[in-house]
Structure formats: structure tokens, C-alpha cells
Design a protein around this motif. Structure first.
Motif, PDB file in Angstrom:
ATOM      1  N   MET A 239       0.838  -1.205   0.000  1.00  0.00           N
ATOM      2  CA  MET A 239       0.000   0.000   0.000  1.00  0.00           C
ATOM      3  C   MET A 239       0.870   1.252   0.000  1.00  0.00           C
ATOM      4  SD  MET A 239      -3.365  -0.918   2.272  1.00  0.00           S
ATOM      5  CE  MET A 239      -2.525  -1.063   3.803  1.00  0.00           C
ATOM      6  N   ASP A 240       1.965   1.184   0.758  1.00  0.00           N
ATOM      7  CA  ASP A 240       2.862   2.338   0.831  1.00  0.00           C
ATOM      8  C   ASP A 240       3.501   2.623  -0.531  1.00  0.00           C
ATOM      9  OD1 ASP A 240       4.491   4.249   2.597  1.00  0.00           O
ATOM     10  OD2 ASP A 240       6.056   3.139   1.551  1.00  0.00           O
ATOM     11  N   ARG A 241       3.901   1.569  -1.231  1.00  0.00           N
ATOM     12  CA  ARG A 241       4.600   1.797  -2.496  1.00  0.00           C
ATOM     13  C   ARG A 241       3.660   2.211  -3.621  1.00  0.00           C
ATOM     14  NH1 ARG A 241       8.806  -2.276  -4.717  1.00  0.00           N
ATOM     15  NH2 ARG A 241       9.538  -1.963  -2.579  1.00  0.00           N
ATOM     16  N   TYR A 242       2.480   1.580  -3.691  1.00  0.00           N
ATOM     17  CA  TYR A 242       1.648   1.766  -4.879  1.00  0.00           C
ATOM     18  C   TYR A 242       0.387   2.601  -4.643  1.00  0.00           C
ATOM     19  CZ  TYR A 242       4.684  -1.834  -6.840  1.00  0.00           C
ATOM     20  OH  TYR A 242       5.763  -2.540  -7.285  1.00  0.00           O
ATOM     21  N   GLY A 243       0.161   3.016  -3.405  1.00  0.00           N
ATOM     22  CA  GLY A 243      -0.991   3.873  -3.164  1.00  0.00           C
ATOM     23  C   GLY A 243      -2.326   3.147  -3.096  1.00  0.00           C
ATOM     24  N   ALA A 244      -2.292   1.829  -2.941  1.00  0.00           N
ATOM     25  CA  ALA A 244      -3.542   1.085  -2.744  1.00  0.00           C
ATOM     26  C   ALA A 244      -4.053   1.374  -1.326  1.00  0.00           C
ATOM     27  CB  ALA A 244      -3.307  -0.404  -2.923  1.00  0.00           C
ATOM     28  N   THR A 245      -5.343   1.178  -1.107  1.00  0.00           N
ATOM     29  CA  THR A 245      -5.933   1.486   0.195  1.00  0.00           C
ATOM     30  C   THR A 245      -6.565   0.237   0.810  1.00  0.00           C
ATOM     31  OG1 THR A 245      -8.083   1.961  -0.790  1.00  0.00           O
ATOM     32  CG2 THR A 245      -6.522   3.799  -0.626  1.00  0.00           C
ATOM     33  N   GLU A 246      -6.961   0.360   2.064  1.00  0.00           N
ATOM     34  CA  GLU A 246      -7.657  -0.757   2.714  1.00  0.00           C
ATOM     35  C   GLU A 246      -8.980  -1.058   1.994  1.00  0.00           C
ATOM     36  OE1 GLU A 246      -7.746  -0.736   7.069  1.00  0.00           O
ATOM     37  OE2 GLU A 246      -6.021   0.602   7.066  1.00  0.00           O
ATOM     38  N   GLU A 247      -9.615  -0.025   1.439  1.00  0.00           N
ATOM     39  CA  GLU A 247     -10.839  -0.239   0.646  1.00  0.00           C
ATOM     40  C   GLU A 247     -10.541  -1.128  -0.569  1.00  0.00           C
ATOM     41  OE1 GLU A 247     -10.067   2.698   1.888  1.00  0.00           O
ATOM     42  OE2 GLU A 247     -11.861   3.758   2.564  1.00  0.00           O
ATOM     43  N   ASP A 248      -9.420  -0.848  -1.226  1.00  0.00           N
ATOM     44  CA  ASP A 248      -9.068  -1.655  -2.408  1.00  0.00           C
ATOM     45  C   ASP A 248      -8.964  -3.134  -2.036  1.00  0.00           C
ATOM     46  OD1 ASP A 248      -8.912   0.516  -4.152  1.00  0.00           O
ATOM     47  OD2 ASP A 248      -6.840   0.942  -3.576  1.00  0.00           O
ATOM     48  N   LEU A 249      -8.324  -3.387  -0.895  1.00  0.00           N
ATOM     49  CA  LEU A 249      -8.171  -4.782  -0.469  1.00  0.00           C
ATOM     50  C   LEU A 249      -9.544  -5.391  -0.196  1.00  0.00           C
ATOM     51  CD1 LEU A 249      -5.053  -4.625   1.899  1.00  0.00           C
ATOM     52  CD2 LEU A 249      -5.129  -4.989  -0.562  1.00  0.00           C
ATOM     53  N   CYS A 250     -10.400  -4.625   0.469  1.00  0.00           N
ATOM     54  CA  CYS A 250     -11.734  -5.131   0.800  1.00  0.00           C
ATOM     55  C   CYS A 250     -12.536  -5.491  -0.457  1.00  0.00           C
ATOM     56  CB  CYS A 250     -12.503  -4.112   1.641  1.00  0.00           C
ATOM     57  SG  CYS A 250     -12.200  -4.288   3.416  1.00  0.00           S
ATOM     58  N   LEU A 251     -12.225  -4.847  -1.590  1.00  0.00           N
ATOM     59  CA  LEU A 251     -12.956  -5.178  -2.820  1.00  0.00           C
ATOM     60  C   LEU A 251     -12.769  -6.648  -3.204  1.00  0.00           C
ATOM     61  CD1 LEU A 251     -12.277  -1.977  -4.971  1.00  0.00           C
ATOM     62  CD2 LEU A 251     -14.450  -2.674  -3.930  1.00  0.00           C
ATOM     63  N   ALA A 252     -11.615  -7.214  -2.872  1.00  0.00           N
ATOM     64  CA  ALA A 252     -11.391  -8.638  -3.149  1.00  0.00           C
ATOM     65  C   ALA A 252     -12.319  -9.490  -2.285  1.00  0.00           C
ATOM     66  CB  ALA A 252      -9.930  -9.007  -2.895  1.00  0.00           C
ATOM     67  N   ALA A 253     -12.506  -9.073  -1.036  1.00  0.00           N
ATOM     68  CA  ALA A 253     -13.403  -9.812  -0.138  1.00  0.00           C
ATOM     69  C   ALA A 253     -14.840  -9.721  -0.631  1.00  0.00           C
ATOM     70  CB  ALA A 253     -13.283  -9.259   1.282  1.00  0.00           C
ATOM     71  N   VAL A 254     -15.235  -8.523  -1.052  1.00  0.00           N
ATOM     72  CA  VAL A 254     -16.607  -8.327  -1.532  1.00  0.00           C
ATOM     73  C   VAL A 254     -16.869  -9.226  -2.742  1.00  0.00           C
ATOM     74  CG1 VAL A 254     -18.193  -6.649  -2.579  1.00  0.00           C
ATOM     75  CG2 VAL A 254     -16.776  -5.979  -0.619  1.00  0.00           C
ATOM     76  N   LYS A 255     -15.935  -9.238  -3.692  1.00  0.00           N
ATOM     77  CA  LYS A 255     -16.101 -10.077  -4.892  1.00  0.00           C
ATOM     78  C   LYS A 255     -16.164 -11.561  -4.527  1.00  0.00           C
ATOM     79  CE  LYS A 255     -12.450 -10.934  -7.466  1.00  0.00           C
ATOM     80  NZ  LYS A 255     -12.244 -12.377  -7.221  1.00  0.00           N
ATOM     81  N   ASN A 256     -15.249 -11.995  -3.680  1.00  0.00           N
ATOM     82  CA  ASN A 256     -15.187 -13.432  -3.399  1.00  0.00           C
ATOM     83  C   ASN A 256     -16.386 -13.905  -2.567  1.00  0.00           C
ATOM     84  OD1 ASN A 256     -12.978 -13.369  -4.981  1.00  0.00           O
ATOM     85  ND2 ASN A 256     -11.479 -13.531  -3.327  1.00  0.00           N
TER      86      ASN A 256
END
Lengths: 397, 185
Positions: free
Chosen positions: A155-172
Motif C-alpha cells: 500500500m505504501d509503495r503503490y498507493g492502494a488502500t484498505e478499501e481496495d483490499l476489501c474489494l477482493a473480499a466483496v467479490k469473493n
């Protein structure tokens, strides 16, 4: 020269907290299903490889317990361990036995009964999966903790957020809700994921796969035998494999899994398709190792579905739902289908076989046009990696 | 919740297990068997009547210098005399040149934070601690060192910040180990 190997039968138990069955009964659910699918009897199976990590469950020698209960005794067997990638290791060994001509028919059986121990004990066992003395004993890292180290750096290097990670949970969870064999068959909202408690900051409860019981089985046969058995063999086109250091601190970078990257390149080379960062174009569907949401993001990149640092954008753009560039984890993935450690890799191959043969539930069936599917199975925290390519076309024609 | 009332994950778990075991004992008294219905599914379970405690004995003979020096407040590791490869954690053998002739060298005590996490849900054997932070720090020598991070304000931690290694006694076990602190603290 190695022989072509096909999948001629698959079985998959319901995943979940399976307090209704013991280890033998749980394995039999998958084995009986796979035998029926292949039209074979136990006597036809020449060797059975069992993937199971154990420690949290009572049976110390699961291979022979399963063999006895399922009527596979006295055929040769062994248990294999590659942590969470044990299942793929079992498929690889069964594949090699058939490809080499050692046997014509072999089976890989994955099994884990994690809920025979209470949660803090299971957390302890998985936390020890690394370098025991220099990581666990002194610093009490946990499995979510190891992946959290990757999440923080990514997240620090690429600017991804905790929301972005949660999108994987929502999809799965969306697809898990459509899979009657999934541990969690309920959708979750982004808000619910975001408001769940921290397990290992920045990973929250809904970023983590559950503690799951389950089994799975695949029966492999040589090309000639497969042709006699079935009109619809699914071929194993390639299996890439690699490992990385036990101790995470010995690695240079915490934004990708080197072993997964190497295993993917190797599998693509074997299949003769390695080119660029749009590798999704060769496949109809993928199952990737989303033990934690960050692991799914890294999987996209390590499989070259996107350039490094851009995997989370595939989630933002919905590219890994049906209708996107490549549907990923239509089973619900480890996140929602569940992660019975030793069964997971075999379960991925069983799921993709059913996807390619278009026999999963309609609302989670990928359109099959290219006839190829890919499984990405990681053991530990990138300690082991296997990438397996399945095809409806016979590799050597 | 005030500090005095704060219960550790271990206390909570031990209490739950005690209640559970008392329940199974009462089932055993009335039935003659350690069986009980699973709380969620109702499926009948057998509660194991045999149990073990595992605790390992690990050889540190090959790297005992590390611990000898740690006692003296020094942080050292092994370097291959033949090819110059530096190892951390220290190891007795050099797989690179396949020789086993190591020298002990002192490591830098400052480095840059590569990544970190806070462990909220703990393994049983760490469940008596409050939430703890684990980080990986890169030393100028190119070696990475994993350890706990002691920080007054965890929200001020940032990747790339300078960290300093301190040799400390880990409580309550009371053995000597090392941890990272932000360099300016």
C-alpha cells in the motif's frame, strides 16, 4: 518422453466447520464423488497422494487413515506437505507418476480438519509456519501478520488502500454466496469489510480466509487411459513450481511473492505462452490464492494479469468478475469458499475442471471460449508456489 | 475500560476452555462418556481424553557466540571468511562457497523500516501480551532484521523511517532479546 496426463474425475466436499464428520468420512465425500465422476473403482487407482498439513487434528498419519476408510488400501501412498500449497504438490506428484509411466491412474486427495483444535491453537500452528526460532519464538508473528507485512509495504509503495483490499473480499463473498460448497455463502458489503476489527493491522477480519474443514480429490490418468474413460478429459498442460526463504527477513521486497512469480513464468514457458502483462487473455477463468485480500492483489501481478503495482486497479475496475478481463475465484476463493489448508490446491483443480466442463452453478459459471484455466496456489507466506494450467485441448495433440 | 480491568486474550480463552471442560465433565458424569453436542450444528463430538504439551529443545551450539555477545550488549552475526557472505540470522555454514569457516562481526544498530504490522489476534503462546508491533528493518549492510517495535505512538511509524536496535529483557519470560525503536525516541 513424458506422457500427457488428464483429469478424469473430481470430487469436492462442502467446506466449512464440519463437526458432522471425522477425517475418514470427510475424505470419503470427495473420493466417492471423484470415483463416480471417473467411472472407476478403488482397485483401478494405482497410487494415492494425500495432502494434509495437520498438527491441529488428531490423526497423525492421515494417508493411511483415509486409505483404510475409503477402501484404497493396499495401494501405495504418501502424505505431502507444502503448507497451503500442499494440494498442488499432491497434484504435481500424482501427475509425475502418471506422466513418467510409473502408473496409469493416480489420485490426489486433499484433506484438512482444522476445527479439531480451538482457534488460538490453530493461530499458533500457522504462525509457526515460517522460521520458528527467529520469527515466531521471539516475535509471535501470525499468518495474518506475515501477509500484513506485505500489505503495509504494498500500500505504501503503490498507493492502494484498505478499501481496495476489501474489494477482493466483496467479490469473493459475492461468488461464495452462489457456491453451495462454500464455507461462507453470504455476500458482504464494502462497509462491512471496512468496519470489521483488525486481526493484524492493516488486515481486518474480512481480509482473512477462515479456519475451514474440507476435502477434495482429483483422479489423473494417462492420455490413452483417459480417452477410454471419458469423452471430456481436462488436460494438465503445465505445472510451474518454486520456493522462497523460510524467514521473511531474507527477502528483498515485500510487494510481490517471488516464488509465485517464478512458478507462473515457469508454467507459461511450459505452455509456450509467456509474453507481457496481459496473460489473462489466454484464460477463461482463474482460481488464485486469496488467503488474505492482499494475496489476491499480488496474485494478479505475479500471474502477469497486470503490471506490478497495478493489480488493485483490476479490483477497482471490476475486471475480475464475470464479464471482466478474467473472472477470478468464482468458487468464492479461499476467502469465502474457505481454506482447509491441505485441500485447497486440489480443490482449485477440481473447481477449474468443473468450470472448463461448464458444470458449476449457472450464476458463477465463466463463459468457456478459450478452453484454458489457471490455478495459483501459494504455501505459507510465499514459501511455496505452484501454478497449474488446465486445458480442454490435449497438450501434444 | 480502565487498565486494571483489561483482560488478556489468554485470560479470556483460558476461562472459556475451563467452562467448556467443566461442561464436558458434567456430561461425562451423567453419561459415562466425554461426548457433547456441537454448539452450532448439534453434531455429536468426543472430547479427547489424552493430551500433550509440546515444548522443544533447540540446539544453538553452532551460533552460541550470538547469545554470548547479546549478553554483553553486542549485536553480532556471521560472515564467511572465505567468500565474505554476511548472514543474518547467523549460521554456522556457508552454503554459497560450502565452507564452514565463519567470523563474527558486529552489525549496525540503525536501519530503515521496510514494513511493519500490529498483531491484534495473538497465538496462544503470545496471548498474555497486549497488541504488539512487528517490523522488518534493513541495515546499511543490506541485512534485514525482524523484531518487535517499541513505539510511544504507533500511528507515527512510517516506512523508510530510521530505527535503532536496543537489546532488552523480554518480560514476563525474562530472557534477553532485541527490539527496534524509532531512532529519534
Amino acid at each position: 518422453m513424458a506422457r500427457d496426463v488428464a483429469i478424469v474425475g473430481v470430487g469436492h466436499s462442502r467446506y466449512g466447520v464440519r463437526s458432522d464428520v471425522n477425517i475418514g468420512e470427510l475424505a470419503w465425500e470427495s473420493i466417492s464423488m471423484a470415483l463416480e465422476d471417473a467411472g472407476l473403482e478403488q482397485k483401478d487407482i494405482e497410487y494415492f497422494v494425500v495432502s494434509s498439513v495437520g498438527g491441529w487434528s488428531s490423526e497423525y498419519l492421515p494417508a493411511v487413515v483415509i486409505g483404510e476408510y475409503s477402501g484404497l488400501t493396499p495401494k501405495g501412498t504418501a502424505r505431502v506437505e507444502a503448507a497451503c500449497a500442499s494440494g498442488s504438490a499432491a497434484v504435481k506428484l500424482a501427475y509425475d507418476m502418471v506422466a513418467s509411466g510409473s502408473v496409469d491412474i493416480a489420485t490426489a486427495i486433499g484433506l484438512e480438519k482444522m476445527n479439531e483444535s480451538p482457534t488460538p491453537t490453530v493461530v499458533e500452528f500457522i504462525g509457526r509456519a515460517g522460521n520458528y526460532f527467529w520469527e515466531f519464538h521471539n516475535f509471535g508473528l501470525t499468518f495474518p501478520g506475515y501477509y500484513a507485512l506485505y500489505a503495509t509495504a504494498y500500500m505504501d509503495r503503490y498507493g492502494a488502500t484498505e478499501e481496495d483490499l476489501c474489494l477482493a473480499a466483496v467479490k469473493n463473498h459475492y461468488y461464495g454466496a452462489r457456491n453451495p460448497k462454500a464455507h461462507f455463502q453470504k455476500e458482504v458489503t464494502l462497509e462491512k469489510c471496512m468496519s470489521s476489527r483488525y486481526i493484524a493491522w492493516p488486515l481486518k477480519l474480512y481480509d482473512c480466509s477462515p479456519i475451514t474443514d474440507g476435502s477434495s480429490a482429483v483422479i489423473l490418468a494417462s492420455g490413452e487411459v483417459a480417452r477410454e474413460l471419458t469423452d471430456t478429459p481436462v488436460w494438465i498442460e503445465a505445472i510451474g513450481h518454486a520456493s522462497d526463504t523460510a524467514n521473511l527477513s531474507k527477502r528483498d521486497d515485500f510487494t510481490y511473492l517471488r516464488a509465485a512469480r517464478l512458478a507462473a513464468e515457469q508454467a507459461y514457458m511450459q505452455a509456450g505462452i509467456l509474453d507481457g502483462y496481459e496473460m489473462y487473455k489466454y484464460f477463461d477463468v482463474a482460481e488464485v490464492h486469496d488467503c488474505f485480500t492482499i494475496a489476491e492483489v499480488m496474485a494478479y501481478e505475479d500471474l502477469r494479469f497486470s503490471k506490478p503495482g497495478e493489480g488493485y486497479k483490476m479490483l477497482r475496475d471490476g475486471e475480475t468478475y464475470i464479464g471482466g478481463k478474467i473472472p477470478v475465484n468464482l468458487s468464492g476463493g479461499l476467502k469465502a469458499k474457505g481454506h482447509p489448508i491441505g485441500a485447497t490446491g486440489v480443490g482449485m483443480v477440481a473447481e477449474l475442471t468443473n468450470q472448463l466442463l461448464q458444470r458449476v452453478e449457472k450464476d458463477r459459471q465463466a463463459p468457456i471460449e478459450k478452453g484454458r484455466a489457471i490455478a495459483h496456489n501459494v504455501g505459507g507466506t510465499g514459501h511455496y508456489a505452484y501454478v497449474t494450467i488446465l486445458s480442454l485441448d490435449r497438450p501434444r495433440g | 475500560m480502565s487498565r486494571e480491568e483489561k483482560v488478556s486474550q489468554r485470560e479470556l480463552f483460558d476461562k472459556q476452555m475451563k467452562e467448556f471442560e467443566e461442561f464436558v465433565e458434567s456430561m461425562k458424569d451423567s453419561l459415562g462418556l466425554p461426548t457433547f453436542p456441537d454448539m452450532k450444528s448439534g453434531a455429536l463430538q468426543w472430547y479427547d481424553q489424552r493430551w500433550i504439551t509440546t515444548r522443544f529443545v533447540i540446539s544453538v551450539e553452532g551460533i552460541k557466540e550470538f547469545f554470548d555477545k547479546l549478553i554483553d550488549g553486542k549485536f553480532v552475526t556471521t560472515k564467511c571468511k572465505s567468500c565474505g557472505e554476511l548472514y543474518f540470522p547467523p549460521q554456522k555454514d556457508c552454503p554459497k562457497c560450502r565452507k564452514s569457516d565463519m567470523e563474527w562481526v558486529e552489525l549496525s544498530r540503525e536501519g530503515e523500516l521496510l514494513t511493519y504490522t500490529q498483531i491484534n489476534v495473538k497465538p496462544y503462546s503470545f496471548s498474555h501480551y497486549d497488541d504488539y508491533i512487528v517490523g522488518i528493518v534493513r541495515l546499511p549492510e543490506g541485512i534485514n532484521v525482524t523484531a518487535w517495535i517499541r513505539a510511544d505512538d504507533p500511528s507515527k511509524l512510517q516506512i523508510g523511517m530510521k530505527m535503532r536496535l536496543e537489546i532488552v529483557r523480554r518480560k514476563p519470560e525474562n530472557y534477553i532479546t532485541y527490539e527496534w525503536v524509532p531512532a529519534e525516541e
